[in-house]
Design a protein around this motif. Structure first.
Motif, short mmCIF file in Angstrom:
data_model
loop_
_atom_site.label_atom_id
_atom_site.label_comp_id
_atom_site.label_asym_id
_atom_site.label_seq_id
_atom_site.Cartn_x
_atom_site.Cartn_y
_atom_site.Cartn_z
N ILE A 58 0.84 -1.19 0.00
CA ILE A 58 0.00 0.00 0.00
C ILE A 58 0.88 1.25 0.00
O ILE A 58 0.63 2.21 -0.72
CB ILE A 58 -0.98 -0.04 1.19
CG1 ILE A 58 -2.00 -1.16 0.95
CG2 ILE A 58 -1.67 1.30 1.38
CD1 ILE A 58 -2.82 -1.54 2.17
N ILE A 59 1.94 1.21 0.77
CA ILE A 59 2.88 2.34 0.77
C ILE A 59 3.47 2.51 -0.64
O ILE A 59 3.49 3.61 -1.19
CB ILE A 59 4.02 2.13 1.80
CG1 ILE A 59 3.47 2.29 3.22
CG2 ILE A 59 5.16 3.10 1.55
CD1 ILE A 59 4.48 1.96 4.32
N TRP A 116 -6.65 -4.93 -3.51
CA TRP A 116 -6.29 -3.75 -2.70
C TRP A 116 -6.09 -2.52 -3.56
O TRP A 116 -5.80 -1.45 -3.07
CB TRP A 116 -4.99 -3.98 -1.92
CG TRP A 116 -5.06 -5.07 -0.93
CD1 TRP A 116 -6.20 -5.63 -0.41
CD2 TRP A 116 -3.96 -5.75 -0.32
NE1 TRP A 116 -5.86 -6.63 0.48
CE2 TRP A 116 -4.51 -6.72 0.56
CE3 TRP A 116 -2.59 -5.64 -0.43
CZ2 TRP A 116 -3.71 -7.57 1.31
CZ3 TRP A 116 -1.80 -6.48 0.33
CH2 TRP A 116 -2.36 -7.44 1.20
N GLY A 117 -6.21 -2.73 -4.86
CA GLY A 117 -5.98 -1.60 -5.76
C GLY A 117 -4.51 -1.27 -5.93
O GLY A 117 -4.16 -0.19 -6.38
N VAL A 607 -9.24 -0.08 4.14
CA VAL A 607 -8.06 -0.81 4.61
C VAL A 607 -6.79 -0.02 4.28
O VAL A 607 -5.88 0.10 5.10
CB VAL A 607 -8.01 -2.22 3.99
CG1 VAL A 607 -6.73 -2.94 4.37
CG2 VAL A 607 -9.23 -3.03 4.44
N ARG A 608 -6.76 0.54 3.12
CA ARG A 608 -5.60 1.35 2.72
C ARG A 608 -5.46 2.58 3.60
O ARG A 608 -4.38 2.89 4.10
CB ARG A 608 -5.75 1.81 1.26
CG ARG A 608 -5.67 0.70 0.23
CD ARG A 608 -6.00 1.25 -1.16
NE ARG A 608 -4.99 2.23 -1.56
CZ ARG A 608 -4.13 2.06 -2.56
NH1 ARG A 608 -4.17 0.97 -3.30
NH2 ARG A 608 -3.26 3.00 -2.85
N PRO A 723 -3.85 9.27 -3.91
CA PRO A 723 -2.84 8.19 -3.81
C PRO A 723 -3.19 7.19 -2.71
O PRO A 723 -2.79 6.03 -2.79
CB PRO A 723 -1.55 8.93 -3.44
CG PRO A 723 -1.79 10.36 -3.78
CD PRO A 723 -3.26 10.58 -3.62
N PHE A 724 -3.91 7.65 -1.69
CA PHE A 724 -4.19 6.79 -0.54
C PHE A 724 -5.44 5.95 -0.75
O PHE A 724 -5.48 4.77 -0.45
CB PHE A 724 -4.35 7.63 0.73
CG PHE A 724 -3.30 8.70 0.89
CD1 PHE A 724 -1.95 8.38 0.72
CD2 PHE A 724 -3.65 10.01 1.18
CE1 PHE A 724 -0.97 9.37 0.86
CE2 PHE A 724 -2.68 11.00 1.31
CZ PHE A 724 -1.34 10.68 1.15
#
Ligand code: ANZ
Ligand code: ZN
Length: 819
Positions: A58-59, A116-117, A607-608, A723-724
């Motif tokens: 995710i980061i 999660w994309g 979640v992200r 971005p998040f």
């Protein structure tokens, strides 16, 4: 499960498909924009990712998306570190073939990442266990071999006599085999090594240039390389006609050397035991030291054991005859395998001397409490001090004496300054099946012969018996082992060891640039343009080995002219672990939080958002299920704010009022803060909390009718969050009347002049009592502030007919009117 705050499942699926179709993450090498190579450490395909792993991806994804918006040509690839022990162990236990389980796991993890994309250029996917990849791992082996940087020698391994197999260090638990609890022993095997020690100094020196690496990682690398400058000193063995050389970093203590200790593996022992008078006893000691696993023998708390060899050596500086001992704690692999023992000034030597009643001789005195005597000491004196009992060097400070003694010894031919490193050569042989075969053939006529490049890959056979029987499982496959010598055509045997998986991962970042290249491992032109990696992201558990090996292979390839850069990773970010119930997540502890269910219940964006918001990304953080709910509520509020109020809102006023101005200012401040947080240390948590504040202010602004800048503010919020939480951002972006993709839109810019608070709130008092508050321009002069206070209608009413005797202005804070 709480109520559905917005239709996240439809949205997320829709935009994931869209990004794939538009090729958001597809890198075009011909694209002229400035490149940005964003790399997350490729995972071992264990089957399922938990939220701790999720943090990494995710980061990485947030950084990649941010850089896309900043206008870079971004490369964000993904692959699989797919060879390795767990899959093989599972197969041994009766599971499926490693190839099958690995490929299944890859498919499952790929689905998770996509859900999660996390976006990648999937056309560049690499899998280290497939022949089109390991062919080039084998080629790299050969490049090192041809350069003399890969060689074979006997080396000890951890051996479990009952499982009949080699164990990795981490499989030895308290000296016992992890699987069967038998005592692990040392066993010598012929094994392959990479000569990383040739690069010790370069690997150390070049750390200085890695400005964007965490200091602590650089320190760990430096300590691992472990450079020590000292002096090698020759001690003649009394009556034997040869010297034993020891390495010391404390030559200032040489007059205090009262005995010498050597490692049980020391090569000179053989000639010494013959006429020692206690051959049996010594051989027994050697055998028992060697039967101990190295892991337990060199543990700090391990008992120090020794035996007198019956021989004496001569201390060259004072010709004193001192006993020669052997001890289990001396490492053959470090220095020279021999140590001059100075019990007065080294704690380990002190303990040993007390145990075996050896002399303790003080040569450095404590200047604050002079007159230390060897027999009265309770512990070694390890501080600096003044030289005593050291001949012509007496009375000098010990540091200065060290230099003088070294000069003198070098001049007299007693010793030579030398540098030693803790770093050992890289043992790359594994007596295992699930790895890249080492491309070497043994011929009785030609010896060790490299498999020619044109014959690569040496294919890993599919059919194999996994039961361990003391050798690599490949040794049992006749079709594999028996081959022809590439040089003379005679009968020959293949190497049956496979390579350490760290070899696979030491160069994968090069392969992403031309993953389908059949002519070479990579393309020099392209890698020279795209490397070093601009941002590498991964766990701190790889701070030493993986990074060191990758740096080493990069330097070797550079020296061979295959690439034009010497360091692979310009910047490194190590994310902290996610902790649950106070411990690292692991299956055995049963504290694994699976993201799958959370994604079903709340959506990937929640979640992200939570994962990025949980704390400073470089620090460990405790997972909290209830806080996930908080992230979800925030997205629900955002959804409402934009989709209900946002879309139709137009400036209903002709001029912005003070409330509008405040909101505008807050918007510029927020863009500034988030941009800075993204550029410096990736402070996602503070970036997100800044946007949350702005969203809050926007919410209140609507209630107060301060809608003049509302649309701009909402637009900025969506851009800043994209971005998040890319899915909801993309959806809201469209609902605000924009064309997708939000990632094609530039990152918002701030106007610094507008980040200053324009209006200040000033308290106005009459005779020290608060009577009113006024809004005043930040830049107003004291006179203007005073005049504005007097002009305030409330103040006017309070003052009535009284007249102001004095107006005191405290800058930016208050006005006191004295009447
Ligand atoms: C005499 C002495 C006196 C030492 C004293 C230390 C203190 P670093 O700094 O880690 O490189 N040593 C050398 N080779 C060794 C081996 N193969 N196994 C175990 N110990 C070894 O440590 C260098 C010091 O470690 C050397 O300096 C030597 O002990 C010991 F007051 O020599 B010294
Ligand atoms: Zn041959």
């Amino acid at each position: 499960m709480s109520e559905k705050l917005y239709p996240f499942d439809d949205i997320e699926k829709k935009w994931q498909d869209y990004w794939l179709k538009m090729g958001l993450f597809r890198m075009d090498p011909k694209d002229a924009r400035e490149k940005y190579y964003c790399l997350v450490m490729f995972p071992y395909p264990s089957g399922k990712l938990h939220v701790g792993h999720g943090r990494n991806y995710i980061i990485g994804d947030a950084i990649a998306r941010y850089k896309i918006m900043k206008g870079y040509n971004v490369l964000s690839p993904m692959g699989w570190d797919a060879f390795g022990l767990p899959a093989e162990n599972a197969a041994i236990k009766g599971g499926v073939h490693p190839k099958e389980s690995t490929l299944n796991n890859i498919a499952a993890m790929k689905r998770q990442l996509s859900r999660w994309g996390a976006g990648y250029d999937w056309k560049r996917e690499i899998t280290s266990c497939l022949p089109d990849y390991y062919k080039w791992t084998q080629w790299i082996f050969l490049e090192l071999f041809n350069k003399g940087l890969a060689y074979k020698k006997k080396a000890s391994v951890n051996w479990c006599p009952s499982c009949n197999t080699v164990l990795a260090n981490e499989q030895v638990v308290g000296g016992l085999c992890e699987r069967c609890d038998s005592r692990v022993v040392d066993k010598d095997l012929e094994q392959w090594f990479f000569k990383i020690t040739d690069y010790a100094q370069k690997l150390l020196d070049d750390l200085a240039g890695l400005a964007s690496w965490p200091e602590r990682v650089k320190t760990m690398q430096a300590n691992w390389i472990g450079r020590s400058a000292g002096i090698n000193i020759d001690f003649p063995v009394d009556g034997a006609g040869f010297n034993i050389t020891c390495f010391t970093t404390r030559v200032d203590t040489i007059f205090g050397a009262t005995y010498m200790v050597i490692a049980p593996e020391h090569p000179d022992l053989a000639r010494l035991v013959e006429n020692s008078g206690k051959k049996e006893e010594i051989l027994e000691f050697i055998a028992s030291a060697r039967a101990e696993s190295r892991v337990s023998r060199f543990a700090d708390e391990a008992e120090k054991k020794g035996i007198f060899t019956g021989h004496y050596v001569i201390n060259p500086v004072n010709k004193k005859r001192i006993p020669l001992w052997m001890a289990n704690y001396v490492l053959m692999e470090y220095g020279t395998g021999a140590v001059m023992a100075v019990p007065a000034h080294d704690q380990r030597d002190f303990d040993f001397a007390r145990k075996y009643h050896l002399e303790v001789k003080v040569v450095i005195d404590n200047p604050l409490a002079p007159g230390i005597a060897g027999k009265d000491m309770n512990a070694a004196y390890v501080e600096d001090g003044v030289m005593v009992n050291s001949g012509q060097f007496n009375a000098l400070p010990n540091k200065a004496a060290a230099v003088k003694i070294a000069d003198w010894m070098e001049a007299e031919g007693m010793g030579r300054r030398s540098v030693h490193y803790k770093l050992r050569d890289w043992l790359i042989s594994r007596q295992r099946y699930w790895g890249a075969p080492i491309p070497i053939v043994y011929c009785s006529k030609c010896g060790i012969v490299a498999v020619p490049k044109k014959d690569l890959p040496v294919l890993l056979p599919d059919k194999v018996e996994f039961k361990p029987y003391g050798e690599s499982p490949l040794a049992g496959i006749k079709d594999f082992v028996n081959t022809k010598c590439p040089k003379c055509g005679g009968n020959a045997r293949r190497e049956v060891d496979t390579m350490d998986t760290f070899v696979d991962s030491s160069w994968y970042f090069l392969r992403y640039l031309s993953p389908k290249n059949e002519e070479g491992a990579f393309d020099k032109d392209i890698v020279d343009r795209w490397l070093p990696v601009d941002q590498y992201i991964g766990g701190v558990e790889h701070a030493i080995l993986h990074l060191l090996y990758s740096r080493f292979i990069t330097k070797v390839l550079a020296d061979l002219g295959h690439i034009g850069f010497k360091e692979p990773f310009k910047a490194l970010f190590t994310q902290g672990m996610i902790i649950k119930d106070g411990a690292k997540m692991s299956k055995s502890k049963g504290n694994v939080v699976s993201p799958d269910e959370l994604v079903i219940n709340y959506g990937a964006d929640t979640v992200r958002l939570y994962t990025l918001f949980i704390g400073p990304p470089e620090k460990d953080a405790e997972w909290n299920d209830r806080a996930v709910e908080g992230a979800y509520r925030f997205l629900g509020r955002l959804w409402k704010l934009v989709s209900q109020t946002g879309a139709g809102i137009a400036p209903v006023k002709n001029n912005p009022g003070p409330g509008d101005k405040r909101l505008e200012c807050k918007m510029h401040q927020t863009i500034k803060k988030v941009t800075k947080d993204m550029e410096v240390d990736f402070k996602f948590n503070t970036a997100i909390s800044a946007v949350m504040e702005l969203a809050n202010d926007a919410h209140f602004a609507v209630e107060n009718g301060d809608t003049y800048y509302f649309k701009d503010v909402i637009t900025s919020i969506v851009l800043l969050l994209s971005p998040f939480v890319p899915h909801i951002a993309e959806e809201l972006w469209q609902r605000l009347g924009n064309r997708p993709s939000v990632f094609n839109h530039p990152w918002p810019v701030f106007d610094d002049s507008k980040t200053r608070e324009e209006t200040l709130t000033i308290a106005v008092m009459i005779n020290g009592k608060l009577r009113s508050k006024i809004e005043i321009n930040d830049t107003a002069s004291e006179d203007q502030v005073g005049a504005a206070a007097l002009a305030d209608s409330k103040i006017g009413r309070c003052m009535g007919s009284a007249c102001a005797k004095k107006v005191i202005v405290v800058a930016k804070k208050l006005v006191n009117i004295v009447i």
